[in-house]
Every structure is written in structure tokens, then in C-alpha cells.
Design a protein around this motif. Structure first.
Motif, PDB file in Angstrom:
ATOM      1  N   VAL A  25       0.867  -1.174   0.000  1.00  0.00           N
ATOM      2  CA  VAL A  25       0.000   0.000   0.000  1.00  0.00           C
ATOM      3  C   VAL A  25       0.903   1.223   0.000  1.00  0.00           C
ATOM      4  CG1 VAL A  25      -1.714   1.303   1.302  1.00  0.00           C
ATOM      5  CG2 VAL A  25      -1.838  -1.200   1.228  1.00  0.00           C
ATOM      6  N   GLU A  26       0.702   2.075  -0.976  1.00  0.00           N
ATOM      7  CA  GLU A  26       1.513   3.286  -1.066  1.00  0.00           C
ATOM      8  C   GLU A  26       1.131   4.240   0.057  1.00  0.00           C
ATOM      9  OE1 GLU A  26       2.282   6.960  -4.143  1.00  0.00           O
ATOM     10  OE2 GLU A  26       1.789   4.995  -4.967  1.00  0.00           O
ATOM     11  N   ILE A  27       2.136   4.757   0.716  1.00  0.00           N
ATOM     12  CA  ILE A  27       1.924   5.721   1.802  1.00  0.00           C
ATOM     13  C   ILE A  27       2.397   7.078   1.308  1.00  0.00           C
ATOM     14  CG2 ILE A  27       2.540   6.347   4.161  1.00  0.00           C
ATOM     15  CD1 ILE A  27       2.958   3.358   4.713  1.00  0.00           C
ATOM     16  N   SER A  28       1.546   8.071   1.415  1.00  0.00           N
ATOM     17  CA  SER A  28       1.881   9.404   0.928  1.00  0.00           C
ATOM     18  C   SER A  28       3.082   9.964   1.677  1.00  0.00           C
ATOM     19  CB  SER A  28       0.680  10.347   1.063  1.00  0.00           C
ATOM     20  OG  SER A  28       0.300  10.439   2.410  1.00  0.00           O
ATOM     21  N   HIS A  33       5.792  19.810   8.789  1.00  0.00           N
ATOM     22  CA  HIS A  33       6.547  19.588  10.019  1.00  0.00           C
ATOM     23  C   HIS A  33       5.727  18.742  10.998  1.00  0.00           C
ATOM     24  CE1 HIS A  33       9.003  20.205  13.551  1.00  0.00           C
ATOM     25  NE2 HIS A  33       7.912  20.604  14.188  1.00  0.00           N
ATOM     26  N   HIS A  34       4.433  19.029  11.120  1.00  0.00           N
ATOM     27  CA  HIS A  34       3.568  18.297  12.047  1.00  0.00           C
ATOM     28  C   HIS A  34       3.516  16.808  11.691  1.00  0.00           C
ATOM     29  CE1 HIS A  34       0.401  17.686  14.971  1.00  0.00           C
ATOM     30  NE2 HIS A  34      -0.346  17.121  14.043  1.00  0.00           N
ATOM     31  N   GLU A  35       3.346  16.464  10.409  1.00  0.00           N
ATOM     32  CA  GLU A  35       3.326  15.057   9.985  1.00  0.00           C
ATOM     33  C   GLU A  35       4.663  14.383  10.289  1.00  0.00           C
ATOM     34  OE1 GLU A  35       2.391  15.586   5.845  1.00  0.00           O
ATOM     35  OE2 GLU A  35       0.325  14.907   6.150  1.00  0.00           O
ATOM     36  N   THR A  36       5.745  15.083  10.036  1.00  0.00           N
ATOM     37  CA  THR A  36       7.076  14.534  10.293  1.00  0.00           C
ATOM     38  C   THR A  36       7.258  14.276  11.786  1.00  0.00           C
ATOM     39  OG1 THR A  36       7.954  15.745   8.406  1.00  0.00           O
ATOM     40  CG2 THR A  36       9.549  14.928  10.023  1.00  0.00           C
ATOM     41  N   TYR A  37       6.848  15.231  12.600  1.00  0.00           N
ATOM     42  CA  TYR A  37       6.950  15.096  14.051  1.00  0.00           C
ATOM     43  C   TYR A  37       6.158  13.886  14.534  1.00  0.00           C
ATOM     44  CZ  TYR A  37       6.304  16.154  18.993  1.00  0.00           C
ATOM     45  OH  TYR A  37       6.257  16.077  20.364  1.00  0.00           O
ATOM     46  N   LEU A  38       4.906  13.761  14.111  1.00  0.00           N
ATOM     47  CA  LEU A  38       4.062  12.650  14.563  1.00  0.00           C
ATOM     48  C   LEU A  38       4.568  11.298  14.072  1.00  0.00           C
ATOM     49  CD1 LEU A  38       0.429  14.044  14.255  1.00  0.00           C
ATOM     50  CD2 LEU A  38       1.806  13.738  16.314  1.00  0.00           C
ATOM     51  N   ALA A  45       1.385   5.371  13.717  1.00  0.00           N
ATOM     52  CA  ALA A  45       1.790   4.649  12.507  1.00  0.00           C
ATOM     53  C   ALA A  45       1.027   5.213  11.320  1.00  0.00           C
ATOM     54  CB  ALA A  45       1.519   3.159  12.671  1.00  0.00           C
ATOM     55  N   ARG A  46       1.648   5.171  10.174  1.00  0.00           N
ATOM     56  CA  ARG A  46       1.038   5.700   8.953  1.00  0.00           C
ATOM     57  C   ARG A  46       0.570   4.549   8.076  1.00  0.00           C
ATOM     58  NH1 ARG A  46       4.608   8.459   5.832  1.00  0.00           N
ATOM     59  NH2 ARG A  46       2.950   9.732   5.017  1.00  0.00           N
ATOM     60  N   GLY A  47      -0.274   4.861   7.125  1.00  0.00           N
ATOM     61  CA  GLY A  47      -0.762   3.852   6.192  1.00  0.00           C
ATOM     62  C   GLY A  47      -1.674   2.854   6.888  1.00  0.00           C
TER      63      GLY A  47
END
Length: 156
Positions: A25-28, A33-38, A45-47
Motif C-alpha cells: 500500500v503506497e503511503i503518501s 513539520h507536524h506530519e514529520t513530528y508525529l 503509525a502511517r498507512g
């Protein structure tokens, strides 16, 4: 074991109502900065491993399930593995726990699961399994949510 002790142990079957996706599954990419921090924080976890991932287009299925059996035979694939492609897949399931379960020791029990499986609960990596022939148990007591909150279980 006394009758009283026997009543303290309860097993619930979770073989039903899973979502399944064959393949990666492709993860965007991280764009702020907020996304990077989290992305470096526990529980974010992402995706498909994340709690807010939309799996509504995925296949509904019940366990047990063998993703390889569904694949077409391919003479170019490894004969020792049945001439079928292996690849990777995702399984996801949501479930709720009563507030009364908060004081209990809770674990997920797997009779067997594909090799190199990674398991997340509520966006947290909780276990890695390296052998498809060995059952195992994962204690989720400290990461479970209770009441109206969904628990999101994701397996790759």
C-alpha cells in the motif's frame, strides 16, 4: 484449577469481519513539520498500520485465510513454494472492549500466521513474528482502548 479460577479466563473468537488487501500500500510522503513530528511518535503509525486509514475498499473476509492459495499458478515462480507468488498483504480489523475489561490481562492469540508478520494495535507496533508454523500470544493490556473507542488491529 478450581471452578472460581476457571471463570477468570475467557476466550473470544476474532475470526470474523476482517479487511484484506493483497500487495503493498503506497503511503503518501510527509509534507509538513507536524506530519514529520508525529511519524516518529508511538501510536502514530502511517498507512494501513495507522488508526485512521481508510480500508473500506478492501476485501471482506473471515479467518483462517491463505493469501497464497488465491494466487494463480505461475511457472516462473519457485516450485518449492507451489509455483505461486508470495508477496505481502495487509489484514485489518476493528473491535471494542468493555470498560470492565480495563483491569484484565488481555492478549491476542494466533495459532499460526505467515512468516515475517508485523502486528500493530492502535498505531503501535506490538509484535513481529518470523515463523508461520508457531503459534504465539501478544499482550495488549497496556495499549488497548475501552468503551466506545475502536481498537484497530493491523497485520502485514
Amino acid at each position: 484449577m478450581t471452578e472460581k479460577n476457571r471463570s477468570l479466563h475467557e476466550r473470544l473468537l476474532m475470526d470474523f469481519s476482517w479487511r484484506f488487501h493483497y500487495g503493498e500500500v503506497e503511503i503518501s510522503p510527509l509534507l509538513s513539520h507536524h506530519e514529520t513530528y508525529l511519524s516518529g511518535k508511538a501510536g502514530y503509525a502511517r498507512g494501513p498500520a495507522g488508526t485512521d486509514f481508510d480500508d473500506s475498499e478492501w476485501q471482506d473476509l473471515d479467518l483462517p485465510h491463505d493469501m497464497v492459495v488465491e494466487q494463480e499458478f505461475d511457472p516462473e515462480e519457485n516450485g518449492s513454494q507451489g509455483y505461486k507468488p508470495r508477496g505481502s498483504a495487509w489484514y485489518r480489523r476493528k473491535f471494542k472492549l468493555d470498560q470492565d475489561d480495563r483491569a484484565k490481562v488481555l492478549s491476542l492469540e494466533f495459532d499460526g500466521i505467515g512468516c515475517h508478520c508485523t502486528i500493530w494495535l492502535n498505531g503501535l507496533l506490538v509484535y513481529r513474528n518470523w515463523c508461520g508454523y508457531t503459534g504465539f500470544r501478544v499482550d495488549i493490556s497496556d495499549v488497548a482502548k475501552y468503551g466506545d473507542q475502536d481498537n484497530v488491529l493491523a497485520l502485514k
